[in-house]
Design a protein around this motif. Structure first.
Motif, short mmCIF file in Angstrom:
data_model
loop_
_atom_site.label_atom_id
_atom_site.label_comp_id
_atom_site.label_asym_id
_atom_site.label_seq_id
_atom_site.Cartn_x
_atom_site.Cartn_y
_atom_site.Cartn_z
N MET A 10 0.85 -1.20 0.00
CA MET A 10 0.00 0.00 0.00
C MET A 10 0.88 1.24 0.00
O MET A 10 0.57 2.25 0.62
CB MET A 10 -0.94 -0.01 1.21
CG MET A 10 -2.12 -0.95 1.03
SD MET A 10 -3.22 -0.47 -0.34
CE MET A 10 -4.00 0.98 0.37
N HIS A 85 -2.28 9.90 3.48
CA HIS A 85 -2.80 9.55 2.20
C HIS A 85 -4.13 10.17 1.94
O HIS A 85 -5.15 9.60 2.18
CB HIS A 85 -2.89 8.06 2.03
CG HIS A 85 -1.55 7.46 2.12
ND1 HIS A 85 -1.09 6.82 3.21
CD2 HIS A 85 -0.53 7.44 1.26
CE1 HIS A 85 0.13 6.41 3.00
NE2 HIS A 85 0.48 6.79 1.83
N HIS A 111 -2.60 8.51 1.76
CA HIS A 111 -2.68 8.23 0.35
C HIS A 111 -3.73 9.08 -0.31
O HIS A 111 -4.67 9.52 0.25
CB HIS A 111 -3.02 6.78 0.07
CG HIS A 111 -2.03 5.87 0.68
ND1 HIS A 111 -0.90 6.28 1.29
CD2 HIS A 111 -2.01 4.53 0.73
CE1 HIS A 111 -0.24 5.25 1.69
NE2 HIS A 111 -0.89 4.19 1.37
N LEU A 253 -0.25 6.57 -3.36
CA LEU A 253 0.08 5.73 -2.21
C LEU A 253 1.53 5.89 -1.77
O LEU A 253 1.84 5.69 -0.59
CB LEU A 253 -0.18 4.26 -2.54
CG LEU A 253 -1.62 3.90 -2.95
CD1 LEU A 253 -1.77 2.40 -3.06
CD2 LEU A 253 -2.63 4.46 -1.96
N ASN A 293 -4.46 -0.01 4.95
CA ASN A 293 -3.58 1.10 4.60
C ASN A 293 -2.39 1.12 5.55
O ASN A 293 -2.39 1.84 6.55
CB ASN A 293 -4.38 2.41 4.67
CG ASN A 293 -3.53 3.60 4.26
OD1 ASN A 293 -2.51 3.44 3.61
ND2 ASN A 293 -3.97 4.79 4.63
#
Length: 444
Positions: A10, A85, A111, A253, A293
């Motif tokens: 991620m 993010h 992200h 990301l 994430n």
């Protein structure tokens, strides 16, 4: 061999890497580490490790406050780049009195941020106008080397990361590095993120750092210059030579700061090596996605190490010795693991030279470019080789000349050590001695 594997499925951002590495510390040492960070000398900066849950996985979000304020995000139409993010604003901020009027985003692990200038803090938003100073590379070096209570080797790592970002920004904006002014990346909380990662890796001291292919996200980011594709230009420049991929997740990301930290510390990029796992850390961004994430850091011990390298070779019969010597120097300076030449007999009974370059797969394109630029070859052969290497470590040994670096290698039942040539040569020149005389006065 002590191995650190970073799973960047991620992406990566400064605060996410900080949190993941922080979780690798023994629990008894974590509080003391946060206190050490707070005592570094960054004005008004404080670190706070917060529990965070993503897709049912518990990890840590590393919050950094400046004068008691932490950046938070709110959604407008022009996102910034926070390591949380995903931020959307183009408003000048005022982080605890450090202002930079930025139209360029931050680097915070949530992200989907839109920017070219990294800031590393989980998706934060603020409703207060901020005015941050734009800092040049010289200003940042003044802070890092002149005011932070860090070992010199950690200072060197921090500045190496900023050098990567500066070079990338220089290329993206078409101006000399000396004219690059960092926006978010030059602020105290951004410096704090980079410093924290460098200090953590110094404490963990892995023998190798293996990084997965990096998920960069997809879609576009908004900044003052317009709408740009993901990855943003500076991030794409830093990630040259690194395996990356996109996907269905919309947003940025991998931030520039995250990219620079990975590029600087990675021994290599690839699959997770076989190792006996000892600790796992999860560094969380703030934004929620269908996938967790986070950056996952895995620390363990691998067996005596093997890896794959490439051998690039070509035969030459129309270059002078000076030209060949220069080509070898340029290939080594460009990152080749080794370069050597051999005398060969070529067609039409011509004597020639075969030049062979060992490099990682990530450096293939750079080595090919150097071979074609600095030799007369019209083609280059490639072979994949399995390499067996000893575990290596470097320590500073106190001597009558002061600290001297000594490299130790071990494995497969063998062990050897030697002092670094550059350190010996420097002492010999300063003291008017031969290399042998210097070695005789050093501890065995």
């Amino acid at each position: 061999m002590k191995t650190l594997y970073l799973d960047c499925g991620m992406g990566a951002a400064g605060d996410m890497l900080t949190a993941a590495l922080y979780e690798l510390l023994p629990e008894a040492e974590r509080k003391a580490f946060l206190e050490e960070l707070d005592a570094l000398g960054l004005p008004g900066v404080a670190f706070r490790a917060e529990p965070a849950v993503k897709c049912g996985i518990t990890g840590t979000h590393m919050a950094v406050t400046v004068d008691g304020e932490e950046e938070e995000s709110f959604d407008h139409h022009h996102p910034h780049d926070h390591d949380g993010h995903g931020h959307d604003h183009e408003h000048p901020h005022d982080h605890g009195g450090h202002g930079h009027d930025h139209e360029h985003p931050h680097d915070h692990g949530g992200h989907g941020h839109d920017h070219e200038h990294p800031h590393d803090h989980g998706e934060h938003g603020h409703d207060h106008a901020h005015h941050h100073h734009h800092s040049g590379l010289h200003d940042i070096e003044h802070i890092v080397r002149g005011h932070l209570a860090l070992p010199e080797r950690v200072q060197d790592d921090v500045m190496a990361v900023y050098d990567l970002i500066a070079e990338a920004e220089s290329k993206a904006h078409g101006m000399p590095v000396t004219e690059i002014h960092f926006h978010e990346v030059g602020t105290m909380d951004a410096i704090a993120d980079v410093t924290a990662v460098c200090l953590l890796l110094d404490k963990l001291a892995p023998d190798e750092v293996v990084v997965s292919p990096v998920h960069v996200g997809s879609g576009h980011v908004h900044c003052a210059h317009g709408i740009l594709p993901v990855p943003a230009p500076a991030t794409a420049t830093i990630l040259q030579g690194v395996p990356i991929y996109g996907g269905s997740i919309q947003g940025e990301l991998c931030t520039p700061t995250g990219a620079a930290l990975l590029k600087h510390f990675a021994t290599r990029f690839g699959e997770m090596p076989a190792m006996e796992l000892q600790a796992v850390g999860y560094g969380m961004g703030k934004k929620d996605f269908p996938a967790a994430n986070c950056v996952r850091a895995m620390l363990g011990r691998s067996a005596d190490h093997t890896d794959q390298v490439l051998e690039l070779s070509c035969d030459l019969d129309d270059m002078t010795g000076e030209e060949l010597g220069f080509a070898v120097e340029e290939l080594l300076a460009g990152g080749a693991l080794d370069v050597y030449t051999s005398a060969v007999g070529m067609k039409k009974s011509r004597p020639g030279t075969m030049i062979q370059v060992l490099c990682t797969e990530a450096d293939r394109e750079a080595m090919l470019a150097l071979l074609f630029r600095h030799t007369t070859t019209l083609g280059v052969r490639e072979a994949k080789l399995q390499r067996y290497v000893l575990r290596r470590s470097v320590e500073a040994v106190q001597t009558v000349f002061g600290p001297v670096r000594r490299k130790t290698a071990s494995g497969y039942g063998a062990e050897r050590s030697k002092y670094e040539y550059e350190d010996l040569a420097k002492i010999a020149r300063e003291q008017g001695l031969s290399l042998r005389q210097v070695k005789e006065r050093l501890p065995r």
